[in-house]
Design a protein around this motif. Structure first.
Motif, PDB file in Angstrom:
ATOM      1  N   ARG A  60      -7.977  16.140  -7.616  1.00 55.15           N
ATOM      2  CA  ARG A  60      -8.497  17.500  -7.413  1.00 55.15           C
ATOM      3  C   ARG A  60     -10.009  17.548  -7.268  1.00 55.15           C
ATOM      4  NH1 ARG A  60      -5.630  20.466 -12.246  1.00 55.15           N
ATOM      5  NH2 ARG A  60      -7.418  21.820 -12.013  1.00 55.15           N
ATOM      6  N   LEU A  61     -10.724  16.650  -7.929  1.00 52.72           N
ATOM      7  CA  LEU A  61     -12.177  16.766  -7.998  1.00 52.72           C
ATOM      8  C   LEU A  61     -12.950  15.825  -7.086  1.00 52.72           C
ATOM      9  CD1 LEU A  61     -12.688  17.098 -11.858  1.00 52.72           C
ATOM     10  CD2 LEU A  61     -12.866  18.907 -10.132  1.00 52.72           C
ATOM     11  N   CYS A  62     -12.360  14.719  -6.708  1.00 53.43           N
ATOM     12  CA  CYS A  62     -13.140  13.661  -6.067  1.00 53.43           C
ATOM     13  C   CYS A  62     -12.974  13.622  -4.551  1.00 53.43           C
ATOM     14  CB  CYS A  62     -12.746  12.309  -6.657  1.00 53.43           C
ATOM     15  SG  CYS A  62     -13.059  12.224  -8.432  1.00 53.43           S
ATOM     16  N   ASP A  63     -14.101  13.381  -3.880  1.00 53.23           N
ATOM     17  CA  ASP A  63     -14.080  13.171  -2.435  1.00 53.23           C
ATOM     18  C   ASP A  63     -13.640  11.749  -2.118  1.00 53.23           C
ATOM     19  OD1 ASP A  63     -15.083  15.745  -1.925  1.00 53.23           O
ATOM     20  OD2 ASP A  63     -17.145  15.042  -2.106  1.00 53.23           O
ATOM     21  N   ARG A  64     -14.026  10.821  -2.982  1.00 49.68           N
ATOM     22  CA  ARG A  64     -13.637   9.418  -2.828  1.00 49.68           C
ATOM     23  C   ARG A  64     -13.222   8.895  -4.182  1.00 49.68           C
ATOM     24  NH1 ARG A  64     -17.680   6.081   0.831  1.00 49.68           N
ATOM     25  NH2 ARG A  64     -17.169   4.686  -0.856  1.00 49.68           N
ATOM     26  N   GLY A  87       2.393   4.513   1.953  1.00 52.85           N
ATOM     27  CA  GLY A  87       3.609   4.725   2.725  1.00 52.85           C
ATOM     28  C   GLY A  87       4.680   5.574   2.082  1.00 52.85           C
ATOM     29  N   LYS A  88       4.323   6.374   1.102  1.00 49.43           N
ATOM     30  CA  LYS A  88       5.286   7.301   0.508  1.00 49.43           C
ATOM     31  C   LYS A  88       4.876   8.710   0.912  1.00 49.43           C
ATOM     32  CE  LYS A  88       6.255   4.643  -3.674  1.00 49.43           C
ATOM     33  NZ  LYS A  88       6.139   4.664  -5.150  1.00 49.43           N
ATOM     34  N   ALA A  89       5.795   9.445   1.503  1.00 48.98           N
ATOM     35  CA  ALA A  89       5.480  10.771   2.035  1.00 48.98           C
ATOM     36  C   ALA A  89       4.945  11.718   0.954  1.00 48.98           C
ATOM     37  CB  ALA A  89       6.710  11.378   2.694  1.00 48.98           C
ATOM     38  N   ASP A  90       5.496  11.656  -0.235  1.00 46.40           N
ATOM     39  CA  ASP A  90       5.093  12.591  -1.294  1.00 46.40           C
ATOM     40  C   ASP A  90       4.312  11.884  -2.405  1.00 46.40           C
ATOM     41  OD1 ASP A  90       7.217  11.102  -2.190  1.00 46.40           O
ATOM     42  OD2 ASP A  90       8.198  12.763  -3.223  1.00 46.40           O
ATOM     43  N   ALA A  91       3.560  10.850  -2.052  1.00 51.93           N
ATOM     44  CA  ALA A  91       2.846  10.047  -3.043  1.00 51.93           C
ATOM     45  C   ALA A  91       1.787  10.857  -3.776  1.00 51.93           C
ATOM     46  CB  ALA A  91       2.196   8.848  -2.369  1.00 51.93           C
ATOM     47  N   SER A  92       1.629  10.535  -5.035  1.00 53.50           N
ATOM     48  CA  SER A  92       0.541  11.084  -5.834  1.00 53.50           C
ATOM     49  C   SER A  92      -0.503   9.984  -6.014  1.00 53.50           C
ATOM     50  CB  SER A  92       1.055  11.541  -7.203  1.00 53.50           C
ATOM     51  OG  SER A  92       1.447  10.412  -7.963  1.00 53.50           O
ATOM     52  N   LEU A  93      -1.667  10.358  -6.507  1.00 54.36           N
ATOM     53  CA  LEU A  93      -2.680   9.353  -6.776  1.00 54.36           C
ATOM     54  C   LEU A  93      -2.229   8.413  -7.894  1.00 54.36           C
ATOM     55  CD1 LEU A  93      -5.282   8.787  -5.360  1.00 54.36           C
ATOM     56  CD2 LEU A  93      -6.484  10.182  -7.030  1.00 54.36           C
TER      57      LEU A  93
END
Length: 112
Positions: A60-64, A87-93
């Motif tokens: 939510r906060l980071c550009d990189r 390669g996961k369509a719904d991947a989270s960080l």
């Protein structure tokens, strides 16, 4: 105590700010306030280096984002590109972190 430390860091209106786990151990309301403060600082042109284990917060906060494993940067890119690259369509960080550090497999074996 954490809010006081951040307030002290902001007294001199820095152009670059280093925050190490600023929301660790805080209740959800205070953590939200600190995330809002970081977003405002970013909009004002302050460069914020943020270390966190909270992947949603980084997203939510980071550009990189740099993913670090055993003291080495294993990936550095925007959150969107990092998620796209695994390669996961719904991947989270969090998925990115677990995949790049090899912990995804360990988590599966513990649950089996």
């Amino acid at each position: 105590k954490q809010r006081l430390l951040i307030a002290r860091a902001l007294l001199h209106r820095p152009r670059v700010l280093f925050l190490d786990e600023p929301t660790r151990g805080l209740d959800p309301g205070v953590a939200r306030d600190i995330r809002a403060l970081v977003a405002c600082l970013k909009e004002e042109g302050v460069t914020v280096f943020l270390t966190t284990h909270y992947m949603e917060e980084a997203d939510r906060l980071c550009d990189r984002v740099a993913i670090i494993n055993n003291g080495r940067i294993v990936a550095l890119d925007t959150p969107a590109k990092l998620k796209q690259n695994i390669g996961k369509a719904d991947a989270s960080l969090e998925d990115v972190f677990l995949t790049l550090t090899g912990r995804e497999l360990a988590a599966r074996s513990v649950l089996s």
